[in-house]
Design a protein around this motif. Structure first.
Motif, PDB file in Angstrom:
ATOM      1  N   HIS A   1      -6.665  -7.100   1.015  1.00 19.83           N
ATOM      2  CA  HIS A   1      -6.420  -5.732   1.042  1.00 19.83           C
ATOM      3  C   HIS A   1      -6.448  -5.398  -0.271  1.00 19.83           C
ATOM      4  O   HIS A   1      -7.212  -4.468  -0.738  1.00 19.83           O
TER       5      HIS A   1
ATOM      6  N   GLU B   1       0.939  -1.092  -0.019  1.00 19.32           N
ATOM      7  CA  GLU B   1      -0.167  -0.137   0.066  1.00 19.32           C
ATOM      8  C   GLU B   1       0.867   1.412   0.094  1.00 19.32           C
ATOM      9  O   GLU B   1       1.782   1.395   0.809  1.00 19.32           O
TER      10      GLU B   1
ATOM     11  N   GLU C   1      -8.858  -3.190  -2.402  1.00 18.12           N
ATOM     12  CA  GLU C   1      -8.563  -1.929  -3.260  1.00 18.12           C
ATOM     13  C   GLU C   1      -8.889  -1.849  -4.847  1.00 18.12           C
ATOM     14  O   GLU C   1      -9.054  -0.889  -5.369  1.00 18.12           O
TER      15      GLU C   1
ATOM     16  N   ARG D   1      -3.805   4.397   4.580  1.00 15.14           N
ATOM     17  CA  ARG D   1      -4.269   3.046   4.391  1.00 15.14           C
ATOM     18  C   ARG D   1      -3.122   2.119   4.575  1.00 15.14           C
ATOM     19  O   ARG D   1      -3.586   0.882   5.051  1.00 15.14           O
ATOM     20  N   ARG D   2      -1.786   2.373   4.682  1.00 19.52           N
ATOM     21  CA  ARG D   2      -0.837   1.566   4.856  1.00 19.52           C
ATOM     22  C   ARG D   2      -1.015   1.304   6.331  1.00 19.52           C
ATOM     23  O   ARG D   2      -0.853   0.113   6.960  1.00 19.52           O
TER      24      ARG D   2
END
Lengths: 175, 171
Positions: free
Chosen positions: B73, B28, B77, B33-34
């Motif tokens: 994830h 990410e 995304e 978001r990371r």
């Protein structure tokens, strides 16, 4: 990240799942409420039966959503499976849900929608002559059939795409 | 029971916290978001330890859980395309004082991480694990692919990354 943060976030994770379920059931509650109200207001027995069948169909779909949401709770990542097993299981779950959309999502609504459409078209209070009532009933049923077919076809197409991904994972595992 | 889980988690987080951070970085680009992804990894890890039964080495277990969270994830995304990189990303650009060797090293690392993010699953995972120093057999345990398949992919990926790295350097 402290242990207290981990505990809080783990609890929040459960609440997020609960909220998602509540939202889905909320949408079903609106459908149930609307058809219960129509069934209560309209005196015609066929319309009442149709509304009751739609409510039953919605309850069945709710139960199916509950069962399927539990299987996809997002907790699968914490089961310590290898990526290939984890990813494949997730894809198979998605493919099966898409492929069987006719039996668990569309068919439960069909009896109620058919009876309801017929009831509305032929209800004595509508005061329509038989040919006109038949025309309305057929166009209503045709419209419902078209929507059902479109939903089914889109889901089959999506299931085929997921199957391609499953095949790719199997090829990688077998290589 | 929960105390055991907490103790295990503390040990595991101390041993593999850095690896999880690097994995989150390889997955990410957006810092917010990371961080979210990294926290998800830690929560999944903590939850998973309640069910850890020693069926595989702890290291394999940790990487499996973390990589599966990362895969989820990436999948999520992919289905929700985002716009441009957030303004926050500017803080991750090299500092004006970061010159000379440090600059080149950090720039090279940034570029390598960016190249990793362009790879699809499971190639991204395989390369991330390879860069963590795992051999083909250990990577095969985490990913569920055969050792042979992993070794072949590593070899191809190294060539691909080296070529892309050179091309971007010339550009």
């Amino acid at each position: 990240m402290s242990l207290a943060d981990i505990h809080t976030r783990a609890q929040r994770f459960q609440s997020r799942i609960r909220m998602r379920n509540i939202f889905e059931y909320g949408a079903s509650a609106i459908v149930i409420g609307a058809f219960a109200w129509i069934g209560y207001l309209v005196p015609d027995a066929v319309v009442k039966t149709g509304a009751a069948l739609v409510i039953l169909g919605t309850l069945y779909v709710c139960w199916q959503l509950f069962v399927r949401a539990r299987a996809a709770s997002g907790d699968a990542a914490a089961r310590g499976l290898s990526w290939a097993d984890f990813h494949r299981a997730e894809l198979v779950r998605q493919r099966d849900a898409l492929k069987s959309v006719l039996t668990w999502y569309l068919a439960p609504f069909a009896p109620g929608m058919i009876v309801f459409a017929l009831g509305v078209a032929f209800a004595p209070m509508a005061g329509l002559a038989f040919p006109a009532a038949l025309g309305i009933a057929l166009s209503g049923l045709g419209f419902i059939a078209m929507i059902f077919f479109a939903v089914w076809a889109l889901n089959q197409w999506a299931a085929q795409k997921v199957q391609t991904e499953i095949d790719a994972v199997d090829r990688m595992r077998g290589a | 029971m929960r105390d055991d889980q907490d103790t295990r988690y503390r040990e595991v987080a101390a041993a593999y916290g850095g690896a999880l951070q690097r994995l989150a970085r390889a997955v990410e680009i957006n810092p917010e978001r990371r961080l979210d992804l990294l926290q998800d990894m830690h929560v999944a890890l903590w939850r998973s330890l309640a069910a850890y039964d020693g069926r595989c080495a702890m290291r394999t277990w940790v990487y499996r859980v973390a990589h599966n969270v990362a895969a989820t994830h990436v999948d999520r995304e992919r289905r929700t395309p985002r716009g441009q990189v957030a303004l926050n990303d500017i803080e991750h650009l090299p500092d004006v004082h970061d010159v000379g060797g440090d600059f080149e090293k950090s720039e090279a690392l940034e570029r390598l991480t960016a190249l990793l993010r362009d790879l699809k699953m499971p190639d991204r995972q395989i390369m991330a694990l390879y860069l963590e120093g795992l051999d083909a057999a250990a990577i095969a345990d985490v990913t569920g692919l055969s050792s042979g398949a992993v070794a072949t992919r590593i070899s191809r990926l190294k060539t691909h990354l080296a070529r892309t790295f050179r091309e971007t350097s010339h550009a």
